[in-house]
Design a protein around this motif. Structure first.
Motif, PDB file in Angstrom:
ATOM      1  N   UNK A   1      50.829  38.000  48.912  1.00 54.06           N
ATOM      2  CA  UNK A   1      51.666  37.470  48.011  1.00 54.06           C
ATOM      3  C   UNK A   1      52.808  36.646  48.645  1.00 54.06           C
ATOM      4  N   UNK A   2      53.449  36.890  49.660  1.00 55.87           N
ATOM      5  CA  UNK A   2      54.356  36.153  50.371  1.00 55.87           C
ATOM      6  C   UNK A   2      53.967  34.837  51.045  1.00 55.87           C
ATOM      7  N   UNK A   3      52.621  34.776  51.106  1.00 62.66           N
ATOM      8  CA  UNK A   3      52.111  33.418  51.627  1.00 62.66           C
ATOM      9  C   UNK A   3      51.793  32.481  50.643  1.00 62.66           C
ATOM     10  N   UNK A   4      51.790  32.775  49.332  1.00 64.38           N
ATOM     11  CA  UNK A   4      51.205  31.815  48.425  1.00 64.38           C
ATOM     12  C   UNK A   4      51.927  30.623  48.368  1.00 64.38           C
ATOM     13  N   UNK A   5      53.208  30.636  48.335  1.00 63.45           N
ATOM     14  CA  UNK A   5      53.913  29.483  48.043  1.00 63.45           C
ATOM     15  C   UNK A   5      53.722  28.502  48.913  1.00 63.45           C
ATOM     16  N   UNK A   6      53.987  28.760  50.375  1.00 67.48           N
ATOM     17  CA  UNK A   6      53.797  27.963  51.591  1.00 67.48           C
ATOM     18  C   UNK A   6      52.272  27.384  51.623  1.00 67.48           C
ATOM     19  N   UNK A   7      51.410  28.389  51.215  1.00 70.00           N
ATOM     20  CA  UNK A   7      49.961  27.971  51.340  1.00 70.00           C
ATOM     21  C   UNK A   7      49.839  26.949  50.337  1.00 70.00           C
ATOM     22  N   UNK A   8      50.158  27.002  49.134  1.00 71.21           N
ATOM     23  CA  UNK A   8      49.892  26.076  48.048  1.00 71.21           C
ATOM     24  C   UNK A   8      50.552  24.911  48.140  1.00 71.21           C
ATOM     25  N   UNK A   9      51.899  24.880  48.776  1.00 71.02           N
ATOM     26  CA  UNK A   9      52.594  23.611  48.968  1.00 71.02           C
ATOM     27  C   UNK A   9      51.856  22.769  50.094  1.00 71.02           C
ATOM     28  N   UNK A  10      51.517  23.415  51.265  1.00 68.10           N
ATOM     29  CA  UNK A  10      50.822  22.978  52.354  1.00 68.10           C
ATOM     30  C   UNK A  10      49.629  22.162  51.936  1.00 68.10           C
ATOM     31  N   UNK A  11      48.636  22.699  51.177  1.00 72.09           N
ATOM     32  CA  UNK A  11      47.359  22.294  50.696  1.00 72.09           C
ATOM     33  C   UNK A  11      47.799  21.267  49.685  1.00 72.09           C
ATOM     34  N   UNK A  12      48.616  21.333  48.864  1.00 68.40           N
ATOM     35  CA  UNK A  12      48.935  20.140  47.879  1.00 68.40           C
ATOM     36  C   UNK A  12      49.322  19.084  48.675  1.00 68.40           C
ATOM     37  N   UNK A  13      50.268  19.056  49.390  1.00 73.15           N
ATOM     38  CA  UNK A  13      50.829  17.994  50.362  1.00 73.15           C
ATOM     39  C   UNK A  13      49.661  17.219  51.202  1.00 73.15           C
ATOM     40  N   UNK A  14      48.743  17.922  51.894  1.00 70.86           N
ATOM     41  CA  UNK A  14      47.508  17.583  52.672  1.00 70.86           C
ATOM     42  C   UNK A  14      46.689  16.814  51.508  1.00 70.86           C
ATOM     43  N   UNK A  15      46.512  17.160  50.341  1.00 71.77           N
ATOM     44  CA  UNK A  15      45.653  16.554  49.438  1.00 71.77           C
ATOM     45  C   UNK A  15      46.282  15.383  48.865  1.00 71.77           C
ATOM     46  N   UNK A  16      47.577  15.245  48.607  1.00 69.27           N
ATOM     47  CA  UNK A  16      48.345  13.968  48.527  1.00 69.27           C
ATOM     48  C   UNK A  16      48.031  12.909  49.280  1.00 69.27           C
ATOM     49  N   UNK A  17      48.566  13.530  50.786  1.00 69.79           N
ATOM     50  CA  UNK A  17      48.610  12.339  51.756  1.00 69.79           C
ATOM     51  C   UNK A  17      47.067  11.965  52.011  1.00 69.79           C
ATOM     52  N   UNK A  18      46.088  12.881  52.041  1.00 74.52           N
ATOM     53  CA  UNK A  18      44.677  12.361  52.140  1.00 74.52           C
ATOM     54  C   UNK A  18      44.468  11.158  50.891  1.00 74.52           C
ATOM     55  N   UNK A  19      44.491  11.647  49.515  1.00 75.87           N
ATOM     56  CA  UNK A  19      44.564  10.660  48.467  1.00 75.87           C
ATOM     57  C   UNK A  19      45.149   9.241  48.887  1.00 75.87           C
ATOM     58  N   UNK A  20      46.683   9.332  49.174  1.00 71.85           N
ATOM     59  CA  UNK A  20      47.146   8.089  49.565  1.00 71.85           C
ATOM     60  C   UNK A  20      46.295   7.427  50.466  1.00 71.85           C
ATOM     61  N   UNK A  21      45.949   8.348  51.707  1.00 71.55           N
ATOM     62  CA  UNK A  21      45.070   7.273  52.732  1.00 71.55           C
ATOM     63  C   UNK A  21      44.064   6.754  52.105  1.00 71.55           C
ATOM     64  N   UNK A  22      43.244   7.250  51.409  1.00 72.97           N
ATOM     65  CA  UNK A  22      41.934   6.699  50.721  1.00 72.97           C
ATOM     66  C   UNK A  22      42.411   5.643  49.789  1.00 72.97           C
ATOM     67  N   UNK A  23      43.347   5.744  48.986  1.00 73.77           N
ATOM     68  CA  UNK A  23      43.780   4.738  48.063  1.00 73.77           C
ATOM     69  C   UNK A  23      44.090   3.461  48.959  1.00 73.77           C
ATOM     70  N   UNK A  24      44.545   3.704  50.195  1.00 80.53           N
ATOM     71  CA  UNK A  24      45.075   2.472  51.016  1.00 80.53           C
ATOM     72  C   UNK A  24      43.928   1.625  51.684  1.00 80.53           C
ATOM     73  N   UNK A  25      42.899   2.508  51.713  1.00 79.98           N
ATOM     74  CA  UNK A  25      41.674   1.931  52.481  1.00 79.98           C
ATOM     75  C   UNK A  25      40.943   0.804  51.406  1.00 79.98           C
TER      76      UNK A  25
END
Length: 153
Positions: A129-153
């Motif tokens: 339960x303690x890890x939920x927020x930081x894990x979700x934020x980290x995964x969301x940030x990684x997903x958004x950055x990956x999508x941004x990189x794919x969009x630039x390609x």
């Protein structure tokens, strides 16, 4: 120390104050990424929406349905998130995990507010339960950055 005294210590005034004041509550209208995490043991859930700019968290929102410890962790995450890079999020997540599970040190600033949760290291059933927020934020940030990189390609 009795179990009751341990629980009182665990749910300190600082933890309860954090749980009552979670930054960035709610949802974003147009997130770049959304991640929902659930702790199967206790049923706590956190959904995080994020918008990244220049590799940093520009906007975030979180819908938190968790115990006081999960809420306090979400408050710490929310207070430190804006401006954080994915590398900082990954490091904070890994350091928090190590703090809880391996008696590691408190995460580095700006995530050093997780120090308030050090009494929870003895309660393995609360770690997810303690890890939920930081894990979700980290995964969301990684997903958004990956999508941004794919969009630039």
């Amino acid at each position: 120390m009795s179990d009751e005294t341990d629980l009182i210590k665990l749910y300190s005034a600082r933890i309860l104050a954090l749980a009552a004041d979670i930054p960035h509550l709610g949802r974003l209208e147009t997130p770049e990424a959304t991640v929902k995490r659930r702790s199967p043991l206790c049923g706590s859930t956190v959904t995080v929406d994020v918008v990244m700019r220049d590799g940093k968290v520009a906007e975030m929102a979180q819908d938190v349905k968790a115990c006081a410890l999960g809420q306090a962790a979400a408050a710490v995450t929310g207070k430190a998130a804006l401006g954080a890079t994915t590398a900082q999020l990954i490091k904070a997540r890994d350091q928090l995990r190590a703090m809880l599970k391996e008696d590691g040190p408190v995460p580095d600033a700006p995530f050093d507010g997780f120090e308030v949760l050090t009494p929870a290291t003895a309660y393995k059933n609360r770690h997810a339960s303690i890890l939920l927020s930081i894990e979700a934020l980290t995964e969301a940030a990684e997903t958004a950055v990956t999508a941004e990189r794919i969009g630039e390609a």
